[in-house]
Design an enzyme around this catalytic site. Sequence first.
Site, PDB file in Angstrom:
ATOM      1  N   SER A   1      15.786  21.229 -15.700  1.00  7.72           N
ATOM      2  CA  SER A   1      14.717  21.924 -16.429  1.00  7.72           C
ATOM      3  C   SER A   1      15.422  23.179 -16.885  1.00  7.72           C
ATOM      4  CB  SER A   1      14.085  22.419 -15.080  1.00  7.72           C
ATOM      5  OG  SER A   1      13.179  23.480 -15.002  1.00  7.72           O
TER       6      SER A   1
ATOM      7  N   HIS B   1       1.242  -0.996   0.107  1.00  6.24           N
ATOM      8  CA  HIS B   1      -0.115   0.327   0.101  1.00  6.24           C
ATOM      9  C   HIS B   1       1.302   1.022   0.139  1.00  6.24           C
ATOM     10  CE1 HIS B   1      -3.094  -2.122   1.128  1.00  6.24           C
ATOM     11  NE2 HIS B   1      -2.188  -3.612   2.183  1.00  6.24           N
TER      12      HIS B   1
ATOM     13  N   GLU C   1      10.271   7.852 -17.103  1.00 10.20           N
ATOM     14  CA  GLU C   1       8.728   8.403 -17.345  1.00 10.20           C
ATOM     15  C   GLU C   1       9.014   8.261 -18.965  1.00 10.20           C
ATOM     16  OE1 GLU C   1       8.478  13.312 -14.801  1.00 10.20           O
ATOM     17  OE2 GLU C   1      10.401  12.466 -16.185  1.00 10.20           O
TER      18      GLU C   1
ATOM     19  N   LYS D   1      17.188  21.060 -10.734  1.00 11.78           N
ATOM     20  CA  LYS D   1      16.587  20.214 -11.046  1.00 11.78           C
ATOM     21  C   LYS D   1      17.398  19.023 -11.832  1.00 11.78           C
ATOM     22  CE  LYS D   1      12.098  19.561 -11.338  1.00 11.78           C
ATOM     23  NZ  LYS D   1      10.860  18.860 -11.663  1.00 11.78           N
TER      24      LYS D   1
END
Length: 468
Positions: free
Chosen positions: A286, A165, A299, A292
Site C-alpha cells: 500500500s 455457506h 483481485e 499491507k
Amino acid sequence: MGQAGVSGGSSGGWSDRFEEGLNPFVERFNASIGFDITLLQQDLDGSVAHARMLGRQGVITVAEAERIVAGLETIRCEAAAGSFNPGLADEDVHFAVERRLIELIGPLGKKLHTGRSRNDQVCTDLRLWLRDKIDRIDLLLVRYAVALLARAEENVETLIPGYTHLQRAQPLSLAHHLLSYVEMARRDRQRLRDVRRRVNISPLGAAALAGTPVAIDRRHTATALGFEDLCVNSLDAVSDRDFVVEFLAAASLVMVHLSRLSEEVILWASEEFAFVRLTDRCATGSSLMPQKKNPDVPELVRGKTGRVFGSLQAMLTLLKGLPLAYNKDLQEDKEGLFDAVRTTADCLQAMAVLFEEGLHFRPERLEQAVSSDFSNATDVADYLVAKGVPFREAYQLVGGLVKRCLSEGVLLRDLPLERWRHIHPGFDADVFAAIAPRQVVAARLSEGGTGFELVRAALARARSDFSS
Ligand code: ARG
C-alpha cells in the site's frame, strides 16, 4: 493516413457510382482498420489460398496467382518490418491489403477479389484467428491446471476446513479442494474443443450472400486453410456468428472458475483466514499503510471477469435482431471478442503464475483451523450409525452434545469417555481416534470423496489428463 491508403474525402475504392468522398467523421466512424488489423495474418492466409485456388481453377493463370501470392508475402514482410501501416482511408484490413497489393504488383492485383466478397472474407479471417486463439487458451489451461496439480501433490495430507455457506462444515484434503478447480479446467478444455469444431468450418466462397458464378473450388481453399468442413448455406455462412457467442460463453465459464478461485485466495490471504502467505512475486504494498500486502493478482482476475461476460452479452444483443445476411452491425463482433480472448488468456496466465510462485500454504494455520472446531460432528453421528443408531437419532444426540460443549467452551475431543457414555452407551474409547480430523478425512472413501487414497488416485488421473 497510411502510405497504402487513398486520402480521406476521396471516393476511396468504391465503384464509379460514387462521386463524392465520405464526410471525414463518417470515414472514421465507419472504419474498422484500427482494430481489424489484428486479422492481418489471417487475411493474408485467406487471400493466398483464394489466389492459388483461382489459378488452379483457370480463373486466372497459375503464373498470375503466383505473382499475387508473392505480392501478399511482400505485405507480410512489410508488416513484420513495421512498414505496413494502413490508415483510415483504407477502411478495413481487407481493403488495406488489396490496395497495397495493387500498389506492389500493378493492375493484376485487381484480380484477387474475383469470386469473393469482404463478407465471406471477414468471417473466414475471424474463424482462422479464433481457431488459433482457442489452441493458445488450451495450452494456458494446461499450464494453469499443472500449477494447481503441483500444489495439490504437495498437499494430499494437508487438511483444510471445508465450508458450506462459508461456515465450517467438514475437513478436507487440501489437494481435494485444489483438484475441484482442476476438474473445472478439464471441462473448460472439453467445451473449447467442442466450440473449435464449429469454428473450424469454411465460409469462404459464400461471396456476398448468394455464392458466385465464378468457377471457384470451395473445398480447395477450405483444405488449404485447414478447415474441416464447409458452411453449406451461403446466407448462413456470411451472417453466422454463433461460433463467437459459443466461444464467449465458454470463455465466460473459464472466467467464472478463475474468479471463484481468486475469491478463495483473497479470503485465504486475509488475516482472518491466514491459510496462505503471498510471496513478493505476486503481491503489492500500500502507498500509505506500510504493513499491507495486497492480493492484486486474484483481485484483478476477479475484476476482469465482467469484461468477458460483457462481450458475451454484447454479442448476443448484436445478433438478436439482425435480418439476413451480412449487416454492418457485424463489424461490432470483433473488439469484444479480441478483448475477451486477451483477458481470458492473461487471467489464465496470471493464475498459473500465482500458483507457480505467488503463494505458500501455511500448514500450521491450516492444522490449527481444522483441529479447533466442530467440523467432526458429523463423524460422531456416523460413529453411532455404525453402532446401529438411526442417523436422525444420532444427529439429535450429537447436536445436544455440541450445544453443551459450546456453552462449556470445550471441543468434542476434550470430553471424557464417561460423558460420551452418558449420552449413548454405544460410545467406546475408539471414538477419539474416529473423530480426529486426519481420520475423518481418511475415512471419506465414497467415490469422489476426500479420502487420501481416492485423492491420490484422482491426482494420478488428472496428471495423465493434463499431460496429453
Ligand atoms: N470491416 C467489415 C467488418 O468488419 C468487413 C466486411 C464489410 N462488408 C461490407 N459489405 N461492408 O464486418
